[in-house]
Design a protein around this motif. Sequence first.
Motif, PDB file in Angstrom:
ATOM      1  N   HIS A  40       0.958  -1.062  -0.116  1.00 17.87           N
ATOM      2  CA  HIS A  40       0.079  -0.140   0.180  1.00 17.87           C
ATOM      3  C   HIS A  40       1.065   1.174   0.120  1.00 17.87           C
ATOM      4  CE1 HIS A  40      -2.860   3.140   1.525  1.00 17.87           C
ATOM      5  NE2 HIS A  40      -3.733   2.396   1.687  1.00 17.87           N
ATOM      6  N   SER A  41       0.686   2.035  -0.830  1.00 18.45           N
ATOM      7  CA  SER A  41       1.606   3.164  -1.082  1.00 18.45           C
ATOM      8  C   SER A  41       1.348   4.293   0.130  1.00 18.45           C
ATOM      9  CB  SER A  41       1.434   4.060  -2.504  1.00 18.45           C
ATOM     10  OG  SER A  41       1.780   3.223  -3.719  1.00 18.45           O
ATOM     11  N   GLY A  42       2.417   5.020   0.373  1.00 16.34           N
ATOM     12  CA  GLY A  42       2.351   5.907   1.703  1.00 16.34           C
ATOM     13  C   GLY A  42       2.028   7.285   0.944  1.00 16.34           C
ATOM     14  N   LEU A  56       1.287 -11.267   2.451  1.00 11.45           N
ATOM     15  CA  LEU A  56       1.698 -10.280   3.051  1.00 11.45           C
ATOM     16  C   LEU A  56       1.716  -8.983   2.606  1.00 11.45           C
ATOM     17  CD1 LEU A  56       4.140  -9.642   5.086  1.00 11.45           C
ATOM     18  CD2 LEU A  56       5.899  -9.838   3.404  1.00 11.45           C
ATOM     19  N   TYR A  57       0.865  -8.318   3.164  1.00  8.36           N
ATOM     20  CA  TYR A  57       0.449  -6.895   2.887  1.00  8.36           C
ATOM     21  C   TYR A  57       1.343  -5.902   3.705  1.00  8.36           C
ATOM     22  CZ  TYR A  57      -2.432  -3.390   1.083  1.00  8.36           C
ATOM     23  OH  TYR A  57      -3.273  -2.294   0.606  1.00  8.36           O
ATOM     24  N   GLN A  58       1.996  -5.184   2.897  1.00  5.32           N
ATOM     25  CA  GLN A  58       3.190  -4.231   3.570  1.00  5.32           C
ATOM     26  C   GLN A  58       2.555  -2.943   3.286  1.00  5.32           C
ATOM     27  OE1 GLN A  58       6.989  -6.436   2.062  1.00  5.32           O
ATOM     28  NE2 GLN A  58       5.469  -6.562   0.491  1.00  5.32           N
ATOM     29  N   PHE A  59       3.114  -1.802   4.196  1.00  2.00           N
ATOM     30  CA  PHE A  59       2.986  -0.216   3.915  1.00  2.00           C
ATOM     31  C   PHE A  59       4.318  -0.122   3.306  1.00  2.00           C
ATOM     32  CE2 PHE A  59      -0.058  -0.013   8.015  1.00  2.00           C
ATOM     33  CZ  PHE A  59      -1.078  -0.266   6.889  1.00  2.00           C
ATOM     34  N   HIS A  60       4.170   0.607   2.328  1.00  2.00           N
ATOM     35  CA  HIS A  60       5.333   1.024   1.289  1.00  2.00           C
ATOM     36  C   HIS A  60       6.344   1.806   2.005  1.00  2.00           C
ATOM     37  CE1 HIS A  60       6.219   0.398  -3.071  1.00  2.00           C
ATOM     38  NE2 HIS A  60       7.475   0.475  -2.359  1.00  2.00           N
ATOM     39  N   TRP A  61       5.942   2.819   2.751  1.00  2.00           N
ATOM     40  CA  TRP A  61       6.405   3.859   3.248  1.00  2.00           C
ATOM     41  C   TRP A  61       5.848   4.459   4.360  1.00  2.00           C
ATOM     42  CZ3 TRP A  61       5.884   4.459  -1.879  1.00  2.00           C
ATOM     43  CH2 TRP A  61       5.023   5.760  -2.142  1.00  2.00           C
ATOM     44  N   PRO A  62       6.269   5.064   5.441  1.00  2.00           N
ATOM     45  CA  PRO A  62       5.365   5.556   6.560  1.00  2.00           C
ATOM     46  C   PRO A  62       4.906   6.899   6.097  1.00  2.00           C
ATOM     47  CG  PRO A  62       7.654   5.738   7.128  1.00  2.00           C
ATOM     48  CD  PRO A  62       7.842   4.924   5.805  1.00  2.00           C
ATOM     49  N   ASN A  63       3.654   7.381   6.508  1.00  2.00           N
ATOM     50  CA  ASN A  63       3.230   8.557   6.220  1.00  2.00           C
ATOM     51  C   ASN A  63       3.893   9.582   6.796  1.00  2.00           C
ATOM     52  OD1 ASN A  63       0.927   7.680   5.196  1.00  2.00           O
ATOM     53  ND2 ASN A  63       0.032   7.337   7.356  1.00  2.00           N
ATOM     54  N   ARG A  64       4.790   9.538   7.894  1.00  2.00           N
ATOM     55  CA  ARG A  64       5.620  10.903   8.424  1.00  2.00           C
ATOM     56  C   ARG A  64       6.832  11.003   7.685  1.00  2.00           C
ATOM     57  NH1 ARG A  64       6.707   5.917  11.053  1.00  2.00           N
ATOM     58  NH2 ARG A  64       8.779   5.615  11.670  1.00  2.00           N
ATOM     59  N   GLY A  65       7.157  10.065   6.659  1.00  2.00           N
ATOM     60  CA  GLY A  65       8.348  10.326   6.117  1.00  2.00           C
ATOM     61  C   GLY A  65       9.263   9.116   6.655  1.00  2.00           C
ATOM     62  N   SER A  66      10.555   9.105   5.745  1.00  2.00           N
ATOM     63  CA  SER A  66      11.560   8.094   6.035  1.00  2.00           C
ATOM     64  C   SER A  66      12.872   8.544   5.855  1.00  2.00           C
ATOM     65  CB  SER A  66      11.091   7.027   5.159  1.00  2.00           C
ATOM     66  OG  SER A  66      12.194   5.965   5.166  1.00  2.00           O
ATOM     67  N   LEU A  86       6.276  -4.204   6.860  1.00  2.28           N
ATOM     68  CA  LEU A  86       6.677  -2.732   6.791  1.00  2.28           C
ATOM     69  C   LEU A  86       7.514  -2.582   5.636  1.00  2.28           C
ATOM     70  CD1 LEU A  86       6.940  -1.755  10.497  1.00  2.28           C
ATOM     71  CD2 LEU A  86       5.117  -1.094   8.925  1.00  2.28           C
ATOM     72  N   SER A  87       7.740  -1.377   5.105  1.00  2.56           N
ATOM     73  CA  SER A  87       8.811  -0.996   4.060  1.00  2.56           C
ATOM     74  C   SER A  87       9.458   0.369   4.201  1.00  2.56           C
ATOM     75  CB  SER A  87       8.278  -1.248   2.709  1.00  2.56           C
ATOM     76  OG  SER A  87       9.410  -1.093   1.909  1.00  2.56           O
ATOM     77  N   ASN A  88      10.514   0.339   4.303  1.00  2.00           N
ATOM     78  CA  ASN A  88      11.310   1.883   4.560  1.00  2.00           C
ATOM     79  C   ASN A  88      11.010   2.144   5.809  1.00  2.00           C
ATOM     80  OD1 ASN A  88      12.261   1.951   1.801  1.00  2.00           O
ATOM     81  ND2 ASN A  88      10.075   1.955   1.220  1.00  2.00           N
ATOM     82  N   GLU A  89      11.013   1.465   6.745  1.00  2.00           N
ATOM     83  CA  GLU A  89      10.635   1.843   8.165  1.00  2.00           C
ATOM     84  C   GLU A  89      11.932   2.047   9.197  1.00  2.00           C
ATOM     85  OE1 GLU A  89       9.121   3.099  10.501  1.00  2.00           O
ATOM     86  OE2 GLU A  89       6.903   2.984  10.015  1.00  2.00           O
ATOM     87  N   SER A  90      11.749   2.743  10.158  1.00  2.00           N
ATOM     88  CA  SER A  90      12.880   2.864  11.099  1.00  2.00           C
ATOM     89  C   SER A  90      12.819   1.886  12.357  1.00  2.00           C
ATOM     90  CB  SER A  90      12.685   4.447  11.761  1.00  2.00           C
ATOM     91  OG  SER A  90      11.837   4.413  12.621  1.00  2.00           O
ATOM     92  N   ALA A  91      13.698   2.065  13.223  1.00  2.00           N
ATOM     93  CA  ALA A  91      13.580   1.022  14.300  1.00  2.00           C
ATOM     94  C   ALA A  91      12.512   1.568  15.266  1.00  2.00           C
ATOM     95  CB  ALA A  91      15.090   1.087  15.195  1.00  2.00           C
TER      96      ALA A  91
END
Length: 348
Positions: free
Chosen positions: A90-92, A127-137, A181-186
Amino acid sequence: MQMNPLGRTGLTVSELCLGTMTFGTQTSEAEGHAQIDRALAAGINLVDTAEMYPVNPVSKETIGRTEEIIGTWNAANPARRGDYLLATKHSGEGLAAVRDGAPITAETIPGTVEGSLRRLQTDYIDLYQFHWPNRGSYMFRKNWTFDPTGQDRAATLANMEECLEALQAQVDKGNIRHFGLSNESAWGTAQWLRLAEDRGWPRVVSIQNEYSLLCRLYDTDLAELSVNEEVGLLAFSPLGTGLLSGKYQNGAVPDGSRKSLNPGLGGRETDRVHAAVDAYLDIAARHGIDPVHMALAWCRTRPFMASAIFGATHMDQLEHALASVDVVLGEEVLAEIDKAHRAHPMPY
């Protein structure tokens, strides 16, 4: 083909994952179907895509075409759907070509899932992934200037809760099985895990971030989180968008290559990168190892690795990557790789 755990699901995934982001632009439908056939025959059991694919370029006119190509393969091979795990994203926020750049919310999730199911011609997404977080990355070369001070913590956590509840509804319907998740932080991943465990909602099973000999941001905090929380890395661009093959050295730009379409390679084309590539090519040459095989085999040695996602524009590239599973890197090679990394850290 080595198999690795997919989080705490009890499922295992192949050490290599077929990436499909060129299906529909650089790679035709017939070629895409042939690649899926060949990958499954070789023991790959994970195919990754996204609603926004294909790339090179990303455009409103082509959004969803990659999922459609996988969907026509599924329709032609209904008995084989259970032979592999299908992952999509799912695109962010901020991608104008999809939902006019709307963020991921509880409201966007149902329609986006249904759209992917329809294009993929399947009843469920493994596997359903969030492509990048809304808050940025800090991914995509934004690490150099990353500044989280503008984030709204309360709003971020509230959105996470709403999204997890919406994902649970999709699990209950049988539309999705697992969440990644994808393009996420710790920090972000830790919050998703905490909220899921507190409420019994879908637990993160994987993180799809960039990782290669040239890009090792994951080695610090996310590596520790991966190991301790059993959240494996699905590494994208393990060949550094082709840089680690050596095909772009000395100014070369092969016809039809990614660099011919995207000269900057998403910020990876820098003054330092080719010296770093030379160091890895030298190691491979001295030890008689194909550089593509070395790069992919090295991924297998990492303690947090679930699968390395590679893409192939053409079948010969797919065959080349598949041969990496027979390569085992010795201690001398690994020590030289570590030395090269210290000499050429963060080349982009």
